[in-house]
Design a protein around this motif. Structure first.
Motif, PDB file in Angstrom:
ATOM      1  N   ASP A   1     -72.920 -57.493  35.720  1.00 47.68           N
ATOM      2  CA  ASP A   1     -73.468 -58.490  34.473  1.00 47.68           C
ATOM      3  C   ASP A   1     -72.872 -58.344  33.156  1.00 47.68           C
ATOM      4  OD1 ASP A   1     -75.232 -56.267  34.889  1.00 47.68           O
ATOM      5  OD2 ASP A   1     -77.174 -57.679  33.827  1.00 47.68           O
ATOM      6  N   HIS A   2     -71.869 -57.037  32.596  1.00 44.37           N
ATOM      7  CA  HIS A   2     -71.536 -55.878  31.636  1.00 44.37           C
ATOM      8  C   HIS A   2     -69.835 -56.245  32.031  1.00 44.37           C
ATOM      9  CE1 HIS A   2     -75.633 -55.536  30.430  1.00 44.37           C
ATOM     10  NE2 HIS A   2     -75.525 -55.130  31.710  1.00 44.37           N
TER      11      HIS A   2
ATOM     12  N   ASP B   1     -78.393 -51.587  28.901  1.00 49.96           N
ATOM     13  CA  ASP B   1     -78.941 -51.391  29.071  1.00 49.96           C
ATOM     14  C   ASP B   1     -79.712 -49.901  29.731  1.00 49.96           C
ATOM     15  OD1 ASP B   1     -78.401 -54.238  30.225  1.00 49.96           O
ATOM     16  OD2 ASP B   1     -78.540 -53.906  32.090  1.00 49.96           O
TER      17      ASP B   1
ATOM     18  N   HIS C   1     -72.412 -52.141  35.725  1.00 48.34           N
ATOM     19  CA  HIS C   1     -73.052 -53.285  36.598  1.00 48.34           C
ATOM     20  C   HIS C   1     -72.135 -54.629  35.954  1.00 48.34           C
ATOM     21  CE1 HIS C   1     -77.843 -51.513  37.139  1.00 48.34           C
ATOM     22  NE2 HIS C   1     -76.428 -50.754  38.037  1.00 48.34           N
TER      23      HIS C   1
ATOM     24  N   HIS D   1     -71.907 -49.900  30.818  1.00 46.64           N
ATOM     25  CA  HIS D   1     -71.857 -49.734  32.589  1.00 46.64           C
ATOM     26  C   HIS D   1     -71.363 -50.408  33.390  1.00 46.64           C
ATOM     27  CE1 HIS D   1     -75.973 -52.060  32.015  1.00 46.64           C
ATOM     28  NE2 HIS D   1     -76.188 -51.880  32.745  1.00 46.64           N
TER      29      HIS D   1
ATOM     30  N   HIS E   1     -80.939 -46.013  33.956  1.00 44.21           N
ATOM     31  CA  HIS E   1     -80.165 -47.124  34.258  1.00 44.21           C
ATOM     32  C   HIS E   1     -79.316 -47.064  35.187  1.00 44.21           C
ATOM     33  CE1 HIS E   1     -80.248 -51.153  34.576  1.00 44.21           C
ATOM     34  NE2 HIS E   1     -79.258 -51.485  34.133  1.00 44.21           N
TER      35      HIS E   1
END
Ligand SMILES: [Zn+2]
Ligand SMILES: [Zn+2]
Length: 259
Positions: free
Chosen positions: A75-76, A191, A73, A71, A172
């Motif tokens: 932090d990815h 996530d 976000h 996805h 998410h």
């Protein structure tokens, strides 16, 4: 820097899969004979870890053929630019492509969480360590990424080493997917299902808290789809591997419910 956030820990979690990142954020390197694949791309602060890890075994960023994002976000997606500049193709579900194209700060706009994170911080002050870690590791400093490839729904990647399959698990974020590598027996859940939830201090299969989730009801429904997937080692975006398979993981996460 505390021990749990040291970015120098790499673990082999399956015969051809190494987990990188730190105690809070995971991303994975699939070492297939046809080339390297990154599943998710950590935080910008993980670049040194990835470079050093590859160099130790005589490899380099240039051998990464593709980055599969679960996805959008931040932090990815932190190392997407570095991997792309080294020649990797970047793949993301089209529903999350705008987060990548508009930069990390746009995640709040494109995938607005359904709850504020502040009640979580009040209830469990230690949960501030997650957002602080994200900021410290450059999570909000990344640049927009152009030229990523997109796909819709479920997708078979016949050209990518390991021939992975994306499984759409919206909730998410709208574009959240898992990646199944049938021949390796691993399922990267991002996530859509995690085994560590720092906002509520839970270890074990669960959804991500609604303070970071766009549509909790959809995330809960997606667990039905996850439960139907073939047995595999689950490798989540946050938390340790889960060996009892998708069905047991989904059951446990449903039991936890929305939080
Ligand atoms: Zn996320
Ligand atoms: Zn995450």
């Amino acid at each position: 820097m505390s021990r749990r956030t040291q970015p120098d820990r790499v673990h082999q979690v399956a015969p051809a899969v190494e987990r990188l990142g730190d105690g809070m954020v995971n991303f994975y390197l699939v070492d297939h004979p046809d080339g390297l694949v990154l599943v998710d791309a950590g935080l910008p602060g993980h670049l040194g870890q990835l470079r050093e890890h590859l160099a130790r075994s005589g490899r380099s960023l240039h051998e990464i053929k593709a980055v599969l994002l679960t996805h959008g976000h931040p932090d990815h997606t932190g190392l997407v630019t570095a991997a792309q500049q080294a020649g990797a193709d970047i793949w993301i579900h089209e529903a999350d492509a705008a987060i990548l194209a508009d930069g990390p700060r746009s995640a709040m706009r494109h995938a607005k969480p359904e709850r504020s994170m502040f009640p979580y911080l009040l209830r469990r002050p230690a949960s501030i360590s997650g957002p602080l870690h994200l900021a410290r590791m450059g999570g909000f400093s990344g640049r927009p990424v152009h030229g990523a490839h997109t796909f819709q729904g479920d997708h078979h990647f016949d050209e990518i080493p390991g021939r992975p399959q994306a499984v759409a698990l919206p909730g998410h974020t709208d574009g959240t997917v898992a990646y199944h590598f049938p021949a390796l027996g691993v399922l990267f859940t991002g996530d859509a299902l995690v085994t560590r939830e720092d906002m509520i201090g839970h270890t074990g299969p669960s959804l991500v808290s609604r303070g970071f989730t766009h549509d909790g009801a959809a995330a809960l429904s997606s667990l039905d789809r996850l439960a139907e997937l073939p047995p595999a080692l689950l490798l989540p975006g946050h938390g340790p591997a889960f060996a009892d398979g998708p069905q047991a993981a989904a059951t446990q996460a449903r039991h936890m419910g929305l939080h």
